[in-house]
Design a protein around this motif. Structure first.
Motif, PDB file in Angstrom:
ATOM      1  N   ASP A   1      14.083   6.062  -7.881  1.00 14.85           N
ATOM      2  CA  ASP A   1      12.521   5.779  -7.362  1.00 14.85           C
ATOM      3  C   ASP A   1      11.713   6.727  -8.351  1.00 14.85           C
ATOM      4  N   LEU A   2      12.001   7.081  -9.376  1.00 19.41           N
ATOM      5  CA  LEU A   2      11.121   7.810 -10.377  1.00 19.41           C
ATOM      6  C   LEU A   2      10.205   6.856 -10.909  1.00 19.41           C
ATOM      7  N   LEU A   3      10.791   5.407 -11.222  1.00 21.13           N
ATOM      8  CA  LEU A   3      10.033   4.385 -11.446  1.00 21.13           C
ATOM      9  C   LEU A   3      10.425   3.164 -10.893  1.00 21.13           C
ATOM     10  N   PRO A   4       9.843   2.784  -9.516  1.00 22.11           N
ATOM     11  CA  PRO A   4      10.251   1.871  -8.632  1.00 22.11           C
ATOM     12  C   PRO A   4      10.424   0.355  -9.347  1.00 22.11           C
ATOM     13  N   THR A   5       9.212   0.166  -9.910  1.00 20.71           N
ATOM     14  CA  THR A   5       8.897  -1.130 -10.654  1.00 20.71           C
ATOM     15  C   THR A   5       8.314  -1.143 -11.796  1.00 20.71           C
ATOM     16  N   ALA A   6       8.302  -2.191 -12.519  1.00 20.65           N
ATOM     17  CA  ALA A   6       7.351  -2.214 -13.707  1.00 20.65           C
ATOM     18  C   ALA A   6       5.967  -1.943 -13.589  1.00 20.65           C
ATOM     19  N   GLY A   7       5.541  -2.316 -12.272  1.00 22.60           N
ATOM     20  CA  GLY A   7       3.975  -1.968 -11.804  1.00 22.60           C
ATOM     21  C   GLY A   7       3.612  -0.667 -11.723  1.00 22.60           C
ATOM     22  N   HIS A   8       4.815   0.185 -11.504  1.00 22.90           N
ATOM     23  CA  HIS A   8       4.642   1.639 -11.317  1.00 22.90           C
ATOM     24  C   HIS A   8       4.476   2.413 -12.811  1.00 22.90           C
ATOM     25  N   ILE A   9       4.263   1.919 -13.932  1.00 24.90           N
ATOM     26  CA  ILE A   9       4.316   2.591 -14.976  1.00 24.90           C
ATOM     27  C   ILE A   9       3.151   3.469 -15.236  1.00 24.90           C
ATOM     28  N   PRO A  10       1.810   3.135 -15.015  1.00 27.84           N
ATOM     29  CA  PRO A  10       0.657   4.156 -15.190  1.00 27.84           C
ATOM     30  C   PRO A  10       1.014   5.371 -14.451  1.00 27.84           C
ATOM     31  N   LEU A  11       0.500   6.598 -14.917  1.00 26.72           N
ATOM     32  CA  LEU A  11       1.045   7.717 -14.388  1.00 26.72           C
ATOM     33  C   LEU A  11       0.605   8.046 -12.752  1.00 26.72           C
ATOM     34  N   PRO A  12      -0.564   7.603 -12.552  1.00 22.51           N
ATOM     35  CA  PRO A  12      -1.136   7.838 -11.149  1.00 22.51           C
ATOM     36  C   PRO A  12      -0.344   6.832 -10.177  1.00 22.51           C
ATOM     37  N   TYR A  13       0.029   5.868 -10.515  1.00 23.21           N
ATOM     38  CA  TYR A  13       0.896   4.861  -9.755  1.00 23.21           C
ATOM     39  C   TYR A  13       2.350   5.442  -9.052  1.00 23.21           C
ATOM     40  N   VAL A  14       2.001   6.105  -8.136  1.00 26.86           N
ATOM     41  CA  VAL A  14       3.114   6.776  -7.396  1.00 26.86           C
ATOM     42  C   VAL A  14       3.185   6.314  -6.040  1.00 26.86           C
TER      43      VAL A  14
ATOM     44  N   GLY B   1       0.868  -1.208  -0.003  1.00 23.24           N
ATOM     45  CA  GLY B   1      -0.186  -0.208  -0.140  1.00 23.24           C
ATOM     46  C   GLY B   1       0.902   1.263   0.107  1.00 23.24           C
ATOM     47  N   ALA B   2       1.895   1.266   0.711  1.00 25.53           N
ATOM     48  CA  ALA B   2       2.688   2.356   0.722  1.00 25.53           C
ATOM     49  C   ALA B   2       3.653   2.536  -0.447  1.00 25.53           C
ATOM     50  N   MET B   3       3.789   1.322  -1.236  1.00 21.04           N
ATOM     51  CA  MET B   3       4.730   1.568  -2.531  1.00 21.04           C
ATOM     52  C   MET B   3       3.671   2.054  -3.769  1.00 21.04           C
ATOM     53  N   PHE B   4       2.171   2.044  -3.447  1.00 22.28           N
ATOM     54  CA  PHE B   4       1.476   2.269  -4.544  1.00 22.28           C
ATOM     55  C   PHE B   4       0.429   3.342  -4.297  1.00 22.28           C
ATOM     56  N   GLY B   5       0.582   3.828  -2.931  1.00 26.92           N
ATOM     57  CA  GLY B   5      -0.361   4.885  -2.630  1.00 26.92           C
ATOM     58  C   GLY B   5      -1.770   4.922  -2.775  1.00 26.92           C
ATOM     59  N   VAL B   6      -2.298   5.560  -3.491  1.00 26.96           N
ATOM     60  CA  VAL B   6      -4.099   5.597  -3.622  1.00 26.96           C
ATOM     61  C   VAL B   6      -4.281   4.458  -4.471  1.00 26.96           C
ATOM     62  N   VAL B   7      -3.623   3.829  -5.114  1.00 30.45           N
ATOM     63  CA  VAL B   7      -3.897   2.689  -6.150  1.00 30.45           C
ATOM     64  C   VAL B   7      -4.458   1.468  -5.272  1.00 30.45           C
ATOM     65  N   PRO B   8      -5.792   0.916  -5.405  1.00 32.69           N
ATOM     66  CA  PRO B   8      -6.083  -0.092  -4.667  1.00 32.69           C
ATOM     67  C   PRO B   8      -5.413  -1.407  -4.825  1.00 32.69           C
TER      68      PRO B   8
ATOM     69  N   ILE C   1      -5.770  -3.902  -7.644  1.00 28.28           N
ATOM     70  CA  ILE C   1      -5.107  -3.645  -8.954  1.00 28.28           C
ATOM     71  C   ILE C   1      -3.336  -3.785  -8.866  1.00 28.28           C
ATOM     72  N   TRP C   2      -2.808  -3.236  -7.982  1.00 28.74           N
ATOM     73  CA  TRP C   2      -1.357  -3.469  -7.696  1.00 28.74           C
ATOM     74  C   TRP C   2      -0.945  -4.732  -7.535  1.00 28.74           C
ATOM     75  N   ASN C   3      -1.777  -5.478  -6.895  1.00 30.73           N
ATOM     76  CA  ASN C   3      -1.588  -6.972  -6.345  1.00 30.73           C
ATOM     77  C   ASN C   3      -1.239  -7.996  -7.585  1.00 30.73           C
ATOM     78  N   LYS C   4      -1.837  -7.650  -8.853  1.00 30.56           N
ATOM     79  CA  LYS C   4      -1.593  -8.175  -9.942  1.00 30.56           C
ATOM     80  C   LYS C   4      -0.261  -8.224 -10.653  1.00 30.56           C
ATOM     81  N   THR C   5       0.204  -7.067 -10.486  1.00 31.37           N
ATOM     82  CA  THR C   5       1.755  -7.073 -10.939  1.00 31.37           C
ATOM     83  C   THR C   5       2.881  -7.076  -9.826  1.00 31.37           C
ATOM     84  N   ASN C   6       2.407  -6.773  -8.502  1.00 35.95           N
ATOM     85  CA  ASN C   6       3.626  -6.981  -7.521  1.00 35.95           C
ATOM     86  C   ASN C   6       2.722  -7.701  -6.332  1.00 35.95           C
ATOM     87  N   PRO C   7       2.646  -8.990  -6.376  1.00 32.30           N
ATOM     88  CA  PRO C   7       1.857  -9.523  -5.206  1.00 32.30           C
ATOM     89  C   PRO C   7       2.291  -9.661  -3.860  1.00 32.30           C
ATOM     90  N   ALA C   8       1.379  -9.432  -3.174  1.00 32.47           N
ATOM     91  CA  ALA C   8       1.898  -9.287  -1.847  1.00 32.47           C
ATOM     92  C   ALA C   8       1.759 -10.400  -0.893  1.00 32.47           C
TER      93      ALA C   8
END
Length: 286
Positions: free
Chosen positions: A212-225, A16-23, A26-33
């Protein structure tokens, strides 16, 4: 010129900290927790061998903090800077320059070690110049409350005390075509003040060390900060500029924090810039 990935150690961070407001759905598909909501994170540094210089970009967390400190980050794997350098045929005393993208502990902690009797600290690369920029140095040594836990004095001040600290100048347009270290630098202020993104011309490619401009491939979409970014809206703008250029000029993006996708390229799609290909370091840095 030769480029070598240097694995400084793996750890875990809250997804959650790594993807901010992204649910999470969604992010668990690319960066499974895992069961504790933690995702895999790497500290993948880069070594540049050019002429008589050996330039190390970032140094990971290091190993001088307490067990309690490292317990927060669930270290995993058996990587270390010394082991990785040895595998490439080098020793830390061979390093001539240490370039720090920024001074958060997971990027510069390995730059400083305990002295022999553990009464104080010394630089880990005794023959190296240590490079940051003046604006970021001031930001890190007079930290705001939000980032104070990321800027640890024992990781930073010994560089200055050693006399090995050097500053790279930042031009008005935020981009250095060719720095003192013979590569370009993109300055970004969204994650932290004056983070530096190296852009290295290697054979017929441009290799960009994304920090940390782009930490992982899962962070490519612009709102994923990340939730760690001090200016998330600015992060989005900076990503937009950089990723569009990465597509247009076919940059190869070296991902410091992605444990499973070391190097990627991007493409334009109907949804915006998205992942194109994933490469191993051996495929690109050969």
């Amino acid at each position: 010129m030769n480029l070598y990935p240097i694995e400084a150690g793996n750890f875990k961070l809250d997804g959650g900290a790594m993807f901010g407001v992204v649910p999470k759905t969604i992010w668990n598909k690319t960066n499974p927790a895992d069961a504790n909501n933690l995702i895999d994170i790497a500290a993948r540094c880069l070594l540049i061998e050019e002429g008589n210089r050996l330039i190390l970009i970032d140094t990971g967390m290091g190993d001088k903090q307490s067990d309690k400190f490292f317990g927060y980050y669930n270290l995993w794997g058996n990587h270390s800077i010394d082991k990785s350098l040895k595998e490439k045929g080098f020793h830390r005393d061979d390093i001539t320059d240490v370039f720090m993208t920024h001074l958060h502990f997971d990027h510069c902690g390995g730059s400083v070690i305990w002295n022999k009797d553990r009464t104080g600290y010394e630089i880990a690369f005794k023959n190296a110049k240590f490079w940051t920029n003046e604006n970021h140095w001031e930001w890190a040594t007079q930290p705001n409350p939000r980032e104070k836990a990321s800027f640890l004095k024992e990781n930073i001040i010994p560089m200055q005390e050693s006399g090995h600290l050097h500053f790279i100048a930042r031009p008005e347009n935020g981009f250095v075509e060719k720095s003192e270290l013979n590569f370009g630098i993109f300055f970004a202020d969204g994650h932290t003040e004056k983070q530096m993104i190296p852009m290295i011309t290697y054979k017929d490619k441009t290799i960009c060390f994304m920090a940390d401009l782009l930490p992982t491939a899962g962070h490519i979409p612009l709102p994923y900060v990340t939730g760690y970014d001090t200016r998330p809206l600015l992060s989005m703008d900076e990503k937009d500029v950089f990723l569009k250029r990465a597509v247009a000029e076919n940059f190869y993006l070296f991902l410091e924090h992605d444990a499973h996708n070391p190097i990627i390229t991007l493409q334009n799609t109907e949804k915006g810039v998205r992942l194109k290909e994933v490469f191993s370091c051996e495929e690109i840095l050969k």
